[in-house]
Write a protein that holds these residues in place. Structure first.
Motif, PDB file in Angstrom:
ATOM      1  N   CYS A  40      63.398  90.985  -1.487  1.00 36.85           N
ATOM      2  CA  CYS A  40      63.366  92.323  -2.093  1.00 36.85           C
ATOM      3  C   CYS A  40      64.395  92.460  -3.208  1.00 36.85           C
ATOM      4  CB  CYS A  40      63.652  93.388  -1.035  1.00 36.85           C
ATOM      5  SG  CYS A  40      62.537  93.299   0.384  1.00 36.85           S
ATOM      6  N   LYS A  41      63.964  93.104  -4.278  1.00 38.74           N
ATOM      7  CA  LYS A  41      64.839  93.423  -5.403  1.00 38.74           C
ATOM      8  C   LYS A  41      64.651  94.906  -5.681  1.00 38.74           C
ATOM      9  CE  LYS A  41      66.228  91.321  -9.798  1.00 38.74           C
ATOM     10  NZ  LYS A  41      67.386  90.570  -9.263  1.00 38.74           N
ATOM     11  N   ASP A  42      65.671  95.706  -5.383  1.00 41.30           N
ATOM     12  CA  ASP A  42      65.582  97.164  -5.479  1.00 41.30           C
ATOM     13  C   ASP A  42      66.549  97.684  -6.540  1.00 41.30           C
ATOM     14  OD1 ASP A  42      63.758  97.787  -3.147  1.00 41.30           O
ATOM     15  OD2 ASP A  42      65.354  96.729  -2.094  1.00 41.30           O
ATOM     16  N   TYR A  43      66.076  98.644  -7.318  1.00 41.93           N
ATOM     17  CA  TYR A  43      66.867  99.235  -8.399  1.00 41.93           C
ATOM     18  C   TYR A  43      67.034 100.728  -8.136  1.00 41.93           C
ATOM     19  CZ  TYR A  43      65.303  94.992 -10.875  1.00 41.93           C
ATOM     20  OH  TYR A  43      65.011  93.694 -11.234  1.00 41.93           O
ATOM     21  N   VAL A  44      68.293 101.210  -8.209  1.00 40.26           N
ATOM     22  CA  VAL A  44      68.594 102.629  -8.008  1.00 40.26           C
ATOM     23  C   VAL A  44      69.580 103.059  -9.093  1.00 40.26           C
ATOM     24  CG1 VAL A  44      69.443 104.372  -6.394  1.00 40.26           C
ATOM     25  CG2 VAL A  44      68.419 102.268  -5.510  1.00 40.26           C
ATOM     26  N   PRO A  45      69.333 104.194  -9.758  1.00 35.61           N
ATOM     27  CA  PRO A  45      70.362 104.707 -10.667  1.00 35.61           C
ATOM     28  C   PRO A  45      71.690 104.836  -9.928  1.00 35.61           C
ATOM     29  CG  PRO A  45      68.314 105.903 -10.997  1.00 35.61           C
ATOM     30  CD  PRO A  45      68.118 105.040  -9.778  1.00 35.61           C
ATOM     31  N   GLN A  46      72.739 104.288 -10.517  1.00 37.62           N
ATOM     32  CA  GLN A  46      73.997 104.161  -9.782  1.00 37.62           C
ATOM     33  C   GLN A  46      74.603 105.512  -9.429  1.00 37.62           C
ATOM     34  OE1 GLN A  46      76.366 100.879 -11.123  1.00 37.62           O
ATOM     35  NE2 GLN A  46      78.292 101.880 -10.559  1.00 37.62           N
ATOM     36  N   PHE A  47      74.320 106.550 -10.235  1.00 33.02           N
ATOM     37  CA  PHE A  47      74.928 107.852  -9.955  1.00 33.02           C
ATOM     38  C   PHE A  47      74.401 108.473  -8.662  1.00 33.02           C
ATOM     39  CE2 PHE A  47      71.444 108.677 -13.005  1.00 33.02           C
ATOM     40  CZ  PHE A  47      70.653 109.554 -12.279  1.00 33.02           C
ATOM     41  N   LEU A  85      63.761 105.240  -6.866  1.00 29.48           N
ATOM     42  CA  LEU A  85      63.952 103.847  -6.458  1.00 29.48           C
ATOM     43  C   LEU A  85      62.801 103.008  -6.988  1.00 29.48           C
ATOM     44  CD1 LEU A  85      65.104 101.521  -4.575  1.00 29.48           C
ATOM     45  CD2 LEU A  85      63.652 102.503  -2.771  1.00 29.48           C
ATOM     46  N   TYR A  86      63.130 101.906  -7.645  1.00 26.96           N
ATOM     47  CA  TYR A  86      62.108 100.954  -8.093  1.00 26.96           C
ATOM     48  C   TYR A  86      62.296  99.652  -7.324  1.00 26.96           C
ATOM     49  CZ  TYR A  86      59.263  97.946 -11.055  1.00 26.96           C
ATOM     50  OH  TYR A  86      58.302  97.066 -11.508  1.00 26.96           O
ATOM     51  N   SER A  87      61.201  99.144  -6.780  1.00 27.77           N
ATOM     52  CA  SER A  87      61.285  97.949  -5.932  1.00 27.77           C
ATOM     53  C   SER A  87      60.321  96.872  -6.389  1.00 27.77           C
ATOM     54  CB  SER A  87      60.962  98.300  -4.474  1.00 27.77           C
ATOM     55  OG  SER A  87      61.887  99.228  -3.958  1.00 27.77           O
ATOM     56  N   LYS A  88      60.775  95.626  -6.276  1.00 22.32           N
ATOM     57  CA  LYS A  88      59.909  94.461  -6.439  1.00 22.32           C
ATOM     58  C   LYS A  88      60.063  93.641  -5.162  1.00 22.32           C
ATOM     59  CE  LYS A  88      59.894  92.342 -10.446  1.00 22.32           C
ATOM     60  NZ  LYS A  88      60.421  91.661 -11.660  1.00 22.32           N
ATOM     61  N   ASN A  89      59.061  93.708  -4.299  1.00 23.88           N
ATOM     62  CA  ASN A  89      59.122  93.040  -3.009  1.00 23.88           C
ATOM     63  C   ASN A  89      58.133  91.882  -2.984  1.00 23.88           C
ATOM     64  OD1 ASN A  89      60.993  94.920  -2.090  1.00 23.88           O
ATOM     65  ND2 ASN A  89      59.413  96.278  -1.300  1.00 23.88           N
ATOM     66  N   TYR A  90      58.618  90.699  -2.683  1.00 18.86           N
ATOM     67  CA  TYR A  90      57.787  89.506  -2.619  1.00 18.86           C
ATOM     68  C   TYR A  90      57.534  89.173  -1.152  1.00 18.86           C
ATOM     69  CZ  TYR A  90      59.223  88.939  -7.499  1.00 18.86           C
ATOM     70  OH  TYR A  90      59.462  89.143  -8.839  1.00 18.86           O
ATOM     71  N   PHE A  91      56.295  89.337  -0.709  1.00 15.26           N
ATOM     72  CA  PHE A  91      55.944  89.126   0.688  1.00 15.26           C
ATOM     73  C   PHE A  91      55.265  87.775   0.880  1.00 15.26           C
ATOM     74  CE2 PHE A  91      55.920  93.741   0.123  1.00 15.26           C
ATOM     75  CZ  PHE A  91      56.657  94.167   1.216  1.00 15.26           C
ATOM     76  N   ARG A  92      55.611  87.101   1.954  1.00 14.14           N
ATOM     77  CA  ARG A  92      54.872  85.892   2.329  1.00 14.14           C
ATOM     78  C   ARG A  92      53.454  86.292   2.712  1.00 14.14           C
ATOM     79  NH1 ARG A  92      58.292  82.058   6.333  1.00 14.14           N
ATOM     80  NH2 ARG A  92      56.141  81.514   6.802  1.00 14.14           N
ATOM     81  N   SER A  93      52.470  85.700   2.051  1.00 16.54           N
ATOM     82  CA  SER A  93      51.079  86.101   2.284  1.00 16.54           C
ATOM     83  C   SER A  93      50.567  85.639   3.642  1.00 16.54           C
ATOM     84  CB  SER A  93      50.170  85.557   1.174  1.00 16.54           C
ATOM     85  OG  SER A  93      50.243  84.150   1.096  1.00 16.54           O
TER      86      SER A  93
END
Length: 245
Positions: free
Chosen positions: A147-154, A225-233
């Protein structure tokens, strides 16, 4: 084996569900060959035509593999987690719903990241900093998603640490930041594991993965929140219900 008890649904659906149950309870193991069509239809008390239709659906779902002239086999790898794409649950919730222990490995928190494209997505100025949370999620200590998650730091507390982010990110945002996510807009893409992802997930380079990209919003449509989640298929399967207008 008990025979099928008819109800209002088509008989082939009942047969399909019966075999589903037997796969789930371990009656049939991954890789195991099913009895011949003649024997299986007799045991279930249905015609071979009905059985074949049930097997056709199971094959379409990836649960069995029919080899002409040889027989029907249970697929070696059946997805452990199955979820409707319309269900917004954290990965922690999904894992724990299966009675497994959710865990986190290789957690890395990056603060002060600038990304002009994501700033536009978050509807903030490009000089506003983002927090990026990278981690491998595990189920009973087995890697199942990266998982790679992005959140505005404030949005985050000034004293946030990696330890704070080891469990459910949804729970942390709600309990520590007063942020409650109500919905997300998602895209699912098939991708191949590069060298980095292969190492994180314990798979061979080039292994098929499912990439779920999501922007999460609150009840006022604010992107949080923006997420890029790589799941094992081989571990995750997503399905969608489509309605005709």
């Amino acid at each position: 084996m008990s025979r099928i008890r008819p109800d209002s649904r088509p008989l082939y659906i009942l047969v399909k569900e019966k075999i589903d149950e037997q796969i789930a309870d371990g009656t049939y193991q991954p890789g195991e060959q099913l009895p011949s069509e003649a024997k299986l239809s007799e045991e279930l008390g249905v015609s071979r035509a009905t059985l074949r239709e049930a097997l056709r659906i199971l094959e379409k779902e990836g649960k069995v593999n029919r080899r002409q002239g040889v027989g029907t086999f249970i697929t070696e790898k059946v997805a452990l987690f199955k979820s409707g794409i319309g269900e917004l649950n954290s990965i922690t919730e999904t894992i724990e719903s299966m009675g497994l222990e959710a865990g986190t490995n290789n957690l890395n928190l990056e603060l002060g990241v600038l990304d002009e494209t994501l700033a536009q997505e978050f509807e903030i100025s490009s000089d506003r900093e983002l927090a990026v949370i990278n981690r491998t999620r595990t189920a009973n200590d087995e890697a199942v998603a990266y998982c790679k998650d992005y959140v505005p730091q404030f949005y985050l507390p000034d004293d946030v640490t990696e330890t704070d982010l080891e469990e459910s990110l949804f729970d942390f945002l709600q309990q520590s930041c007063g942020i409650y996510i109500t919905y997300a807009v998602a895209d699912i893409l098939p991708v191949a594991a590069d060298k980095f992802l292969a190492k994180q997930l314990g798979v061979e380079e080039g292994t098929a993965l499912l990439l779920l990209k999501q922007m999460h919003y609150d009840d006022r449509d604010n992107p949080l929140l923006y997420s890029k989640n790589y799941f094992r298929s081989d571990k995750f399967e997503f399905h969608v219900v489509r309605n005709r207008n």
